[in-house]
Design an enzyme around this catalytic site. Structure first.
Site, short mmCIF file in Angstrom:
data_model
loop_
_atom_site.label_atom_id
_atom_site.label_comp_id
_atom_site.label_asym_id
_atom_site.label_seq_id
_atom_site.Cartn_x
_atom_site.Cartn_y
_atom_site.Cartn_z
N ASP A 20 0.83 -1.20 0.00
CA ASP A 20 0.00 0.00 0.00
C ASP A 20 0.88 1.26 0.00
O ASP A 20 1.59 1.52 0.97
CB ASP A 20 -0.90 -0.02 1.25
N GLU B 211 -10.29 3.40 -2.42
CA GLU B 211 -10.86 3.62 -1.09
C GLU B 211 -11.34 5.04 -0.89
O GLU B 211 -12.16 5.31 -0.02
CB GLU B 211 -9.85 3.25 0.00
N ASP C 123 -14.98 1.31 -0.78
CA ASP C 123 -15.26 1.06 0.63
C ASP C 123 -16.76 1.10 0.82
O ASP C 123 -17.41 2.10 0.50
CB ASP C 123 -14.57 2.13 1.49
N HIS D 124 -0.47 4.19 -0.13
CA HIS D 124 -1.27 5.05 0.77
C HIS D 124 -1.34 6.50 0.30
O HIS D 124 -1.59 7.40 1.11
CB HIS D 124 -0.71 4.96 2.19
N GLU E 174 -1.22 -0.64 -4.08
CA GLU E 174 -2.44 0.09 -3.76
C GLU E 174 -2.21 1.60 -3.66
O GLU E 174 -1.22 2.04 -3.08
CB GLU E 174 -2.98 -0.44 -2.43
N HIS F 44 -12.12 -2.09 0.24
CA HIS F 44 -11.38 -1.52 1.35
C HIS F 44 -12.21 -1.68 2.62
O HIS F 44 -13.40 -1.40 2.62
CB HIS F 44 -11.14 -0.04 1.06
#
Length: 381
Positions: free
Chosen positions: A183, A235, A257, A185, A209, A284
């Protein structure tokens, strides 16, 4: 059957639950968590309740249309999260009213179990191996880790080598038959991501990700075309319309999500749209039991479903755990790295209402950490 009460509960560690009660006694639960902003979402749920009270809870699609389109100003994480929690609760009511799990209402199950993965850190290189071993002992066969902690806009040699070393450590523990997703992020610039991705290719991550922040989604195609590693994102995207450009850009895994992207109703449609682009769904979900159950219900009925994130034991969970709010923990137990098909009515789990009401009185206020670069400017968390 009519809706007679809509309640919200702000519970540790950072979740917002929605409870919808009907005049027949059927109660539905959902999760409207928006990490760091759940108090604001709570207000939005109360506003939506104005049009829900005394209405038929089984008109799920009509409620979704009204909540997302009747306001002149639409969309965004706050309103979408409020809609998501309400939508989940309405599906829970429908399943309980008819005595079937939600996935049966979505067309029936296409799989008997769903593979799940756990989070193992990655900010600190010393924690990776130990955390992976803990997840393997818990029965999982896949994990996800952060590529780094705070990352420079163009990483130093040490920062870049640190990313590779941590993922290599993970691969060493996992071997050839288990998976590690990495990830980014949103902490990396596109240029930095393009430098790191080729170095990770020999380690064959499951996916990379959120390689860029969502407002730079128009750049994600450059990375997808430049690496053999599957690219994932989603997400912080809240609708089919927001997913379409990244699907067209060539991502391999879509990660909506269910507590942010319009609930079961919209994520089901995002999954269908993703299927057109040969993209897999991996929702997510570093959230609570209701969000997880909603994800699983979609997953059991979705052909292009890849794997499910879950937050049992995640470091964010301080003050409460996922299973603390459910009466029967059995449905969410891991079996050979999977969760077996939920067979109970509605979302398939039973919420401990007393525990939720007690927890709501603690008045938690979770906030995202504030990071800064060495020069004092804001750094992506």
């Amino acid at each position: 059957m009519r809706i007679v009460k809509v309640e919200t509960f702000l519970v540790p560690p950072r979740w917002l639950f929605v409870r919808i009660e009907t005049d027949t006694g059927v109660v539905g639960w959902g999760e409207a968590t928006c990490e760091g902003h759940s108090e604001t979402v709570r207000t939005a749920v109360a506003q939506f309740a104005e049009v829900l009270l005394q209405s038929d809870p089984l008109r799920i699609e009509d409620h979704w249309q009204v909540m997302t389109k009747a306001g002149f100003y639409r969309g965004g994480p706050i309103l979408a999260s409020a809609v998501s929690g309400i939508d989940q609760a309405l599906w829970d009511i429908a399943g309980k009213h008819l005595g079937v799990p939600v996935h049966q209402l979505l067309g029936g199950h296409v799989r008997d179990r769903i593979r799940v993965y756990g989070w193992v850190g990655g900010d600190d290189p010393n924690e990776v191996k130990d955390h992976i071993l803990e997840q393997l002992e818990a029965g999982l066969t896949a994990v996800k880790m952060n590529a780094s902690g705070k990352m420079g806009r163009l990483g130093t040699v040490a920062e870049i080598d640190g990313v590779v070393a941590r993922v290599a450590a993970a691969r060493e523990v996992l071997g050839e038959h288990r998976d590690v997703a990495v990830d980014f992020h949103g902490r990396f610039t596109l240029a930095n991501t393009r430098r790191v991705a080729p170095l990770l290719e020999p380690l064959r991550p499951f996916f990379l990700e959120e390689p860029v922040v969502p407002e730079n989604s128009h750049l994600i195609g450059e990375l997808a075309r430049s690496t053999s590693i599957p690219v994932s994102t989603g997400e912080r995207l809240y609708s089919r319309q927001e997913f379409l450009p990244v699907l067209q850009a060539g991502i391999a895994v879509a990660q909506p999500d269910l507590s942010h992207a319009g609930g079961i109703s919209e994520v089901r449609r995002i999954a269908s749209l993703a299927e057109v682009f040969d993209v897999q769904l991996a929702p997510h979900c570093p959230l609570g039991p209701l969000a997880l159950a909603a994800c699983l219900q979609v997953g059991f009925a979705t052909p292009n479903f890849l794997i499910q994130e879950q937050s049992i034991g995640i470091h964010y969970n301080q003050g409460a755990e996922v299973l603390d709010y459910v009466l029967d923990k059995t449905p969410l137990q891991f079996v050979d790295g999977h969760i077996e098909r939920l067979t109970g009515p509605g979302l398939g789990i039973e919420i401990d209402e007393n525990a939720v009401r007690v927890a709501d009185k603690l008045e938690h206020q979770w906030r995202s950490p504030l990071w800064r670069h060495a020069d004092g400017s804001h750094a992506e968390w």
